[in-house]
Motif scaffolding. Sequence first.
Motif, mmCIF file in Angstrom:
data_model
loop_
_atom_site.group_PDB
_atom_site.id
_atom_site.type_symbol
_atom_site.label_atom_id
_atom_site.label_comp_id
_atom_site.label_asym_id
_atom_site.label_seq_id
_atom_site.Cartn_x
_atom_site.Cartn_y
_atom_site.Cartn_z
ATOM 1 N N GLY A 7 53.053 19.838 42.151
ATOM 2 C CA GLY A 7 54.176 19.959 43.066
ATOM 3 C C GLY A 7 54.599 21.370 43.385
ATOM 4 O O GLY A 7 55.725 21.598 43.818
ATOM 5 N N ILE A 8 53.723 22.350 43.201
ATOM 6 C CA ILE A 8 54.058 23.741 43.463
ATOM 7 C C ILE A 8 53.230 24.233 44.642
ATOM 8 O O ILE A 8 52.013 24.060 44.666
ATOM 9 C CB ILE A 8 53.799 24.621 42.225
ATOM 10 C CG1 ILE A 8 54.665 24.160 41.055
ATOM 11 C CG2 ILE A 8 54.074 26.083 42.533
ATOM 12 C CD1 ILE A 8 54.388 24.903 39.774
ATOM 13 N N SER A 9 53.889 24.842 45.612
ATOM 14 C CA SER A 9 53.194 25.392 46.761
ATOM 15 C C SER A 9 52.603 26.751 46.393
ATOM 16 O O SER A 9 53.312 27.627 45.885
ATOM 17 C CB SER A 9 54.165 25.544 47.930
ATOM 18 O OG SER A 9 53.508 26.067 49.052
ATOM 19 N N VAL A 10 51.321 26.927 46.643
ATOM 20 C CA VAL A 10 50.601 28.135 46.258
ATOM 21 C C VAL A 10 49.983 28.768 47.492
ATOM 22 O O VAL A 10 49.349 28.086 48.299
ATOM 23 C CB VAL A 10 49.495 27.819 45.235
ATOM 24 C CG1 VAL A 10 48.785 29.097 44.797
ATOM 25 C CG2 VAL A 10 50.068 27.097 44.021
ATOM 26 N N SER A 11 50.182 30.068 47.664
ATOM 27 C CA SER A 11 49.532 30.802 48.737
ATOM 28 C C SER A 11 48.617 31.859 48.135
ATOM 29 O O SER A 11 48.688 32.159 46.938
ATOM 30 C CB SER A 11 50.560 31.445 49.671
ATOM 31 O OG SER A 11 51.381 32.352 48.959
ATOM 32 N N GLU A 12 47.750 32.424 48.958
ATOM 33 C CA GLU A 12 46.783 33.410 48.491
ATOM 34 C C GLU A 12 46.999 34.741 49.196
ATOM 35 O O GLU A 12 47.505 34.794 50.319
ATOM 36 C CB GLU A 12 45.357 32.924 48.744
ATOM 37 C CG GLU A 12 45.008 31.644 48.017
ATOM 38 C CD GLU A 12 43.526 31.301 48.127
ATOM 39 O OE1 GLU A 12 42.775 32.096 48.736
ATOM 40 O OE2 GLU A 12 43.131 30.248 47.605
ATOM 41 N N GLY A 13 46.620 35.822 48.537
ATOM 42 C CA GLY A 13 46.705 37.146 49.130
ATOM 43 C C GLY A 13 45.795 38.119 48.417
ATOM 44 O O GLY A 13 45.051 37.743 47.500
ATOM 45 N N ARG A 14 45.862 39.374 48.826
ATOM 46 C CA ARG A 14 45.078 40.444 48.198
ATOM 47 C C ARG A 14 45.954 41.688 48.048
ATOM 48 O O ARG A 14 46.725 42.027 48.947
ATOM 49 C CB ARG A 14 43.861 40.810 49.058
ATOM 50 C CG ARG A 14 42.745 39.780 49.086
ATOM 51 C CD ARG A 14 41.644 40.222 50.034
ATOM 52 N NE ARG A 14 40.551 39.274 50.086
ATOM 53 C CZ ARG A 14 39.455 39.358 49.352
ATOM 54 N NH1 ARG A 14 39.307 40.373 48.518
ATOM 55 N NH2 ARG A 14 38.493 38.462 49.455
ATOM 56 N N PHE A 15 45.803 42.360 46.938
ATOM 57 C CA PHE A 15 46.424 43.665 46.760
ATOM 58 C C PHE A 15 45.532 44.714 47.419
ATOM 59 O O PHE A 15 44.353 44.837 47.079
ATOM 60 C CB PHE A 15 46.577 44.003 45.270
ATOM 61 C CG PHE A 15 47.577 43.156 44.542
ATOM 62 C CD1 PHE A 15 48.893 43.103 44.951
ATOM 63 C CD2 PHE A 15 47.194 42.415 43.433
ATOM 64 C CE1 PHE A 15 49.821 42.322 44.267
ATOM 65 C CE2 PHE A 15 48.111 41.639 42.743
ATOM 66 C CZ PHE A 15 49.434 41.590 43.167
ATOM 67 N N THR A 16 46.104 45.474 48.352
ATOM 68 C CA THR A 16 45.381 46.501 49.110
ATOM 69 C C THR A 16 44.044 45.980 49.642
ATOM 70 O O THR A 16 43.069 46.714 49.722
ATOM 71 C CB THR A 16 45.140 47.772 48.262
ATOM 72 O OG1 THR A 16 44.364 47.434 47.094
ATOM 73 C CG2 THR A 16 46.429 48.401 47.815
ATOM 74 N N GLY A 17 44.019 44.693 49.976
ATOM 75 C CA GLY A 17 42.799 44.115 50.518
ATOM 76 C C GLY A 17 41.662 44.009 49.545
ATOM 77 O O GLY A 17 40.529 43.708 49.921
ATOM 78 N N GLU A 18 41.935 44.233 48.247
ATOM 79 C CA GLU A 18 40.842 44.276 47.269
ATOM 80 C C GLU A 18 40.935 43.175 46.220
ATOM 81 O O GLU A 18 40.022 42.363 46.071
ATOM 82 C CB GLU A 18 40.822 45.643 46.579
ATOM 83 C CG GLU A 18 39.748 45.768 45.523
ATOM 84 C CD GLU A 18 39.869 47.044 44.714
ATOM 85 O OE1 GLU A 18 38.876 47.423 44.080
ATOM 86 O OE2 GLU A 18 40.963 47.647 44.694
ATOM 87 N N ILE A 19 42.023 43.142 45.465
ATOM 88 C CA ILE A 19 42.153 42.208 44.348
ATOM 89 C C ILE A 19 42.901 40.962 44.817
ATOM 90 O O ILE A 19 44.020 41.049 45.319
ATOM 91 C CB ILE A 19 42.882 42.870 43.169
ATOM 92 C CG1 ILE A 19 42.051 44.045 42.644
ATOM 93 C CG2 ILE A 19 43.132 41.862 42.059
ATOM 94 C CD1 ILE A 19 42.749 44.846 41.581
ATOM 95 N N GLU A 20 42.279 39.812 44.632
ATOM 96 C CA GLU A 20 42.879 38.561 45.072
ATOM 97 C C GLU A 20 43.992 38.120 44.113
ATOM 98 O O GLU A 20 43.978 38.462 42.929
ATOM 99 C CB GLU A 20 41.818 37.462 45.152
ATOM 100 C CG GLU A 20 40.741 37.728 46.199
ATOM 101 C CD GLU A 20 39.816 36.543 46.381
ATOM 102 O OE1 GLU A 20 40.171 35.425 45.948
ATOM 103 O OE2 GLU A 20 38.735 36.735 46.970
ATOM 104 N N TYR A 21 44.948 37.363 44.661
ATOM 105 C CA TYR A 21 45.981 36.791 43.809
ATOM 106 C C TYR A 21 46.451 35.461 44.390
ATOM 107 O O TYR A 21 46.302 35.191 45.593
ATOM 108 C CB TYR A 21 47.172 37.740 43.640
ATOM 109 C CG TYR A 21 47.936 38.074 44.906
ATOM 110 C CD1 TYR A 21 48.832 37.176 45.484
ATOM 111 C CD2 TYR A 21 47.761 39.309 45.525
ATOM 112 C CE1 TYR A 21 49.536 37.490 46.629
ATOM 113 C CE2 TYR A 21 48.450 39.632 46.681
ATOM 114 C CZ TYR A 21 49.337 38.723 47.233
ATOM 115 O OH TYR A 21 50.024 39.043 48.380
#
Length: 272
Positions: A7-21
């Motif tokens: 039940g938790i909404s999760v999104s994705e991103g990158r730090f400085t376009g390099e490290i995913e989170y």
Amino acid sequence: SYREVVGISVSEGRFTGEIEYLRLGQGPPLLMLGRGADAANPTGMARRMAVSGLGLLPDHFTVYLAAMPSGLADGSSMRDIATRYTAGIEEAFDGPVLAYGVSSGGMILLPVVIDQPHLIRRMVLAGTSCRHSPQGRRWNADAVQAIRAGDYRTALAAMSAPMVARRWRGPVAALAWLAGPLLFTGDPTDTIVELEAEIAMDLEPDLHRIPVPALLIGASEDAWYPPELVRRTATGRPLGQAVILSQASHSQAISAREATAIALGYLLADQQ
């Protein structure tokens, strides 16, 4: 965004376009290092396990669950690996951030806060310390030797046995040996570099340079980071304290509900 079964909404991103989170939860930001063992964000069951293992943290914080960096140069130190995160931390957060490092993620977080103390406000280090135990270094060295030889069964057995209490190490190593070829996929170069960096790391002489409050959570049967090393890491700095879970293993220090609850209480104290 991705809606987990918990039940938790999760999104994705990158730090400085390099490290995913992965980003989830609500509240002030909390950077987490060490939950993701790969350079890519987990998917499927691995993602559900990573999210559910956060306990109540996303109820109080916006958790940034960082992956490992990729393309590590041969001979990189843990300090070198840590620098891959610093620009991303400065870019993503408005001022010093709360941080939570587990296992090898804690070994990355330590040089971040030693060399760039303005980035971190308060931190929890679970199942980690300023260096490995001698036995932990031998396990890592055995794993590196096996990986280089293409013997992924032996490598995974060497990396899995220290995760559990002593009485379970034999059975767990046997299961890991069977699963080795299935779980070791892709280029192992980054794994080798990280393991060798862990073998070489010893930040005890620099601990006094850490100016921020820190809580270390250890386990009585953690062979990689035994209680005496956890306590030395805590007392080697001005604002450090340690909690040792009794009759607990490395895996429990980094993922048990008790450990996560202790970490949550310590982090929430920053908001008071």
